[in-house]
Design a protein around this motif. Sequence first.
Motif, mmCIF file in Angstrom:
data_model
loop_
_atom_site.group_PDB
_atom_site.id
_atom_site.type_symbol
_atom_site.label_atom_id
_atom_site.label_comp_id
_atom_site.label_asym_id
_atom_site.label_seq_id
_atom_site.Cartn_x
_atom_site.Cartn_y
_atom_site.Cartn_z
ATOM 1 N N LYS A 146 -1.189 -2.722 -4.349
ATOM 2 C CA LYS A 146 -2.593 -3.103 -4.493
ATOM 3 C C LYS A 146 -3.563 -2.014 -4.030
ATOM 4 O O LYS A 146 -4.741 -2.041 -4.373
ATOM 5 C CB LYS A 146 -2.861 -4.378 -3.684
ATOM 6 N N LYS A 147 -3.033 -1.072 -3.239
ATOM 7 C CA LYS A 147 -3.926 -0.054 -2.691
ATOM 8 C C LYS A 147 -3.190 1.275 -2.557
ATOM 9 O O LYS A 147 -2.060 1.322 -2.096
ATOM 10 C CB LYS A 147 -4.453 -0.497 -1.316
ATOM 11 N N ASN A 193 -10.441 5.415 -10.742
ATOM 12 C CA ASN A 193 -10.258 4.126 -11.411
ATOM 13 C C ASN A 193 -8.794 3.948 -11.821
ATOM 14 O O ASN A 193 -8.164 4.870 -12.349
ATOM 15 C CB ASN A 193 -11.140 4.042 -12.660
ATOM 16 N N HIS A 194 -8.273 2.740 -11.552
ATOM 17 C CA HIS A 194 -6.888 2.449 -11.913
ATOM 18 C C HIS A 194 -6.781 0.958 -12.220
ATOM 19 O O HIS A 194 -7.391 0.131 -11.526
ATOM 20 C CB HIS A 194 -5.942 2.814 -10.768
ATOM 21 N N GLU A 230 0.827 -1.213 0.000
ATOM 22 C CA GLU A 230 0.000 0.000 0.000
ATOM 23 C C GLU A 230 0.859 1.259 0.000
ATOM 24 O O GLU A 230 1.970 1.284 0.520
ATOM 25 C CB GLU A 230 -0.904 0.000 1.241
ATOM 26 N N SER A 242 -4.430 -0.891 -9.051
ATOM 27 C CA SER A 242 -4.623 -0.685 -7.623
ATOM 28 C C SER A 242 -6.003 -0.120 -7.313
ATOM 29 O O SER A 242 -6.629 0.537 -8.148
ATOM 30 C CB SER A 242 -3.566 0.289 -7.074
ATOM 31 N N LYS A 243 -6.410 -0.362 -6.074
ATOM 32 C CA LYS A 243 -7.595 0.303 -5.543
ATOM 33 C C LYS A 243 -7.157 1.686 -5.064
ATOM 34 O O LYS A 243 -6.275 1.808 -4.222
ATOM 35 C CB LYS A 243 -8.181 -0.496 -4.384
ATOM 36 N N THR A 255 -4.014 5.064 -0.913
ATOM 37 C CA THR A 255 -4.943 5.860 -0.112
ATOM 38 C C THR A 255 -4.427 7.281 -0.021
ATOM 39 O O THR A 255 -3.320 7.523 0.464
ATOM 40 C CB THR A 255 -5.101 5.294 1.312
ATOM 41 N N SER A 297 -12.962 8.258 -5.119
ATOM 42 C CA SER A 297 -12.112 7.194 -5.660
ATOM 43 C C SER A 297 -11.732 7.520 -7.093
ATOM 44 O O SER A 297 -12.356 8.361 -7.743
ATOM 45 C CB SER A 297 -12.830 5.838 -5.600
ATOM 46 N N GLU A 310 -8.325 5.374 -3.488
ATOM 47 C CA GLU A 310 -9.416 6.127 -2.861
ATOM 48 C C GLU A 310 -8.893 7.291 -2.041
ATOM 49 O O GLU A 310 -7.750 7.291 -1.588
ATOM 50 C CB GLU A 310 -10.271 5.211 -1.988
#
Length: 354
Positions: free
Chosen positions: A322-323, A336-337, A292, A340-341, A325, A334, A343
């Motif tokens: 993967k993330k 879009n990618h 992250e 990765s997530k 923040t 959020s 937000e």
Amino acid sequence: MEILLEEFYKTDINLEKFHDRKIFIGEKSYQINGITKSGKSILVKNYLLSLKKNSYLYIDCSDIRIQTDKLNSSLTSFCNKNRIDVLVLDNYIPSIKFVNVSQLIITSEIHYKFDMLKTLQLFPLDYEEFLAYEHKYDSSALNHFFQLGGFPIMHKIYSDERNIYLQKTLKYSLQEMEFDILCFCAKMMSQKVSAFTIYERLKHIRKISKDKLYKSFDTLHKKNYIHLLEKANHPKATKKVYLCDISLKSALSLDKHFGRLFENMIYLELLKSGVESFYEDGIDFYLPSNDEIILGMPFADERTLFKKMEAIEAFIFSYGIKKVTAVTMNREGSVNHPFSKVEMLPFDIWVLGD
């Protein structure tokens, strides 16, 4: 010394309303480490108030009336005579010898290697602990946190006296060189700083020894007045420096860079959570155990975050992130990618969400 010990023994401990911390004292013997005004003494006194009055002896080792050699010669007999179960040596100094009691508790800024004592590290209040001091939790709580920081005592200090109070407290607790270094670090909060850089700056305004400065810098770090963050996979690269509490920024510096203050606040929350983190160029915090990235973007929107993602996409791909923040002041959303997530979360939701 017997007379002074008798005074300590008979003096009642007084404590105003206690707010729970995330660490607590059990039945073991402890050393509690933390910077000045982090709440060490209050934590210990609250524990003692749960015990029978005649079962403990509380000694503040900073009391100037204490003569160490006489204390060492009389403490064991005093504890035996009064059947002391719990001995507290607040503001412990190494010249004081331990005695055989059921439970020993010492507090100190410096960590000592005592195998018989369990270590508790007490930092200033994190945001969740801070909320316990608030009369109500609403949108003003975060702004109040920015104003007061994490020192519990600041809730009792008038707003016009807070900076001077912190300056006096730090000057009393630190050596002159340590205080000067801390002031410089306050100016450089959340930036890359080395002891050599500080030496090069300070030598022009005062007579200074490089060895003494390096030692003082190391001591400040060991005491946790400053924190140093490594660059990912580059342990020898210059580290970023963070302050032990955000309130020190305004108390020791005129710089008002809010973004760096916000980044420091995020770092302290990560530090207190025990999550290992690193920095990278263009990336505030990389958390390898979580795959992250944490970005401090107090006033970001989706468009700003999208541009940021483009700039760090190579790192995201290379490290299998993967993330991502982006911690904001109050914006939530959020982006879009493909990998990765991504937000945006307001600081209070990010801190308290789990």
